[in-house]
Design an enzyme around this catalytic site. Structure first.
Site, PDB file in Angstrom:
ATOM      1  N   LYS A   1       0.839  -1.203   0.000  1.00  0.00           N
ATOM      2  CA  LYS A   1       0.000   0.000   0.000  1.00  0.00           C
ATOM      3  C   LYS A   1       0.878   1.258   0.000  1.00  0.00           C
ATOM      4  O   LYS A   1       0.625   2.200  -0.752  1.00  0.00           O
ATOM      5  CB  LYS A   1      -0.925  -0.002   1.233  1.00  0.00           C
ATOM      6  CG  LYS A   1      -2.084  -0.967   1.089  1.00  0.00           C
ATOM      7  CD  LYS A   1      -2.817  -1.223   2.408  1.00  0.00           C
ATOM      8  CE  LYS A   1      -3.877  -2.308   2.184  1.00  0.00           C
ATOM      9  NZ  LYS A   1      -4.529  -2.742   3.420  1.00  0.00           N
TER      10      LYS A   1
ATOM     11  N   GLN B   1      -4.702  -1.300   9.607  1.00  0.00           N
ATOM     12  CA  GLN B   1      -4.624  -2.636   9.030  1.00  0.00           C
ATOM     13  C   GLN B   1      -5.235  -3.664   9.985  1.00  0.00           C
ATOM     14  O   GLN B   1      -4.883  -3.724  11.160  1.00  0.00           O
ATOM     15  CB  GLN B   1      -3.145  -2.987   8.744  1.00  0.00           C
ATOM     16  CG  GLN B   1      -2.938  -4.298   8.022  1.00  0.00           C
ATOM     17  CD  GLN B   1      -3.510  -4.307   6.604  1.00  0.00           C
ATOM     18  OE1 GLN B   1      -3.388  -3.346   5.854  1.00  0.00           O
ATOM     19  NE2 GLN B   1      -4.169  -5.395   6.247  1.00  0.00           N
TER      20      GLN B   1
ATOM     21  N   ASP C   1     -11.148   3.001   4.200  1.00  0.00           N
ATOM     22  CA  ASP C   1     -11.576   1.596   4.118  1.00  0.00           C
ATOM     23  C   ASP C   1     -13.102   1.491   4.078  1.00  0.00           C
ATOM     24  O   ASP C   1     -13.638   0.431   3.752  1.00  0.00           O
ATOM     25  CB  ASP C   1     -11.051   0.812   5.336  1.00  0.00           C
ATOM     26  CG  ASP C   1      -9.918  -0.135   4.976  1.00  0.00           C
ATOM     27  OD1 ASP C   1      -9.730  -0.401   3.768  1.00  0.00           O
ATOM     28  OD2 ASP C   1      -9.229  -0.613   5.902  1.00  0.00           O
TER      29      ASP C   1
END
Ligand code: NDP
Length: 297
Positions: free
Chosen positions: A54, A98, A121
């Site tokens: 990422k 994460q 997200d």
């Protein structure tokens, strides 16, 4: 094999290109560089790989990447403190924590402490509610990427029958909401669903997000249907070593479907591309600027 293979890798590259063009415009015309902060707690090897990837792709499209690597023993207070700092930092437009988090941390509490406008997200309860009520929101990356592939292939999804296999909060449920938003007739299925193959046989669009290697078989598929395989499963090869497969038995399904995503090279590459797209979208919204076309739902 008759199905068209949907090339997610190439499509993801085109999404990244669009993101990079928009980032360049934001820099040149407004002096703004979008920034994405990624928070990793602990040393989970798969998470470390994702976070590295990422960060690398964020920099490649011209955005700023801020990595925060915390000890596995980090307290909830310390993590919430970092998120508050990032929420208030004007150079950070997107925040990603994460998952999974170490067991002693409350995942819901942590996710819901992110500013919804920076929740790239799309897991914050406010974004879940906005998506569910058809309002502008941050959309979870994997379902957004799957929707982009479907829209590219079909142009209009209106009136199509879609079956989503899996009801997780990160894939199945938001995927169903997005398909509903595009006027599909949507059936959501799960481990307690009766006669799953019969339901799948009626579908023009099948989304497999189950986490069971090669579960969906060719004789479940309506001829000509579009099959989106979200699954990523590592299985042993008979000759030793391992390989990646999806939740769909690719050979038998490709013989019947009209179009199908492969694993790897289908939905997988779209997920990070959509994370970058969400970050540039969040940056534009934060600054009251026009959002790039085709990079959000
Ligand atoms: P979850 O384990 O959270 O959810 C799986 C869902 O599948 C559940 O709703 C479960 O039902 C359902 N299910 C399990 N067994 C069956 C069955 N026999 N018949 C019908 N439904 C069943 O998984 P995720 O949604 O997180 O992920 C799904 C897959 O997608 C995984 O392979 C994962 O690796 C992959 N993935 C890929 C991403 C990408 O970037 N391409 C990103 C995220 C996930 P129930 O609710 O009843 O338990």
């Amino acid at each position: 094999m008759s199905a068209l293979i949907i090339n997610g890798k190439a499509f993801a590259a085109s999404v990244r290109e669009k993101v990079a063009e928009h980032v360049a415009r934001l820099k040149n015309e407004h002096g703004i560089t979008p920034g994405l902060a990624v928070v990793l707690v602990g040393e989970d090897p798969a998470s470390q790989v994702y976070v590295r990837s990422k960060g690398k792709q964020t920099v490649e499209v011209g955005m700023n990447s801020y990595a925060h690597k915390l000890d596995a023993s980090t307290s909830e207070d310390a993590l919430l403190g970092l998120i508050e700092k990032l929420n208030n930092d004007p150079v950070v437009h997107g925040i990603l924590v994460q998952l999974p988090l170490p067991k002693h941390l409350d995942e819901d509490l942590v996710i819901n402490s992110i500013d919804p406008a920076k929740d790239v997200d799309g897991f914050h309860i406010s974004n879940v509610g906005l998506l569910g009520t058809g309002q502008k929101s941050m959309v979870p990356c994997t379902p957004l990427g799957s929707l982009m592939l479907l829209r590219d292939h079909h142009r209009s999804l209106s009136g199509m029958d879609a079956v989503v296999i899996g009801r997780s909060n990160i894939v199945g449920k938001p995927m169903a909401q997005l398909l509903l938003g595009d006027s599909c007739t949507v059936t959501i299925t799960h481990s307690r669903t009766k006669d799953l193959p019969d339901l799948v046989r009626r579908a023009d669009i099948v989304i497999a997000a189950v986490g069971r290697p090669e579960m969906v078989l060719g004789d479940w598929i309506k001829p000509g249907a579009t099959v989106i395989d979200v699954g990523i499963n590592r299985i042993d090869k008979p000759e030793g070593g391992t390989r990646l497969v999806g939740d769909v038995d690719f050979e038998s399904c490709a013989a019947v479907a009209g179009a199908i995503t492969p694993v790897p090279g289908g939905v997988g590459p779209m997920t990070i591309a959509c994370l970058l797209a969400n970050t540039v979208t969040a940056c534009c919204r934060a600054n009251g600027l026009e959002e790039p076309d085709g990079l959000s739902a």
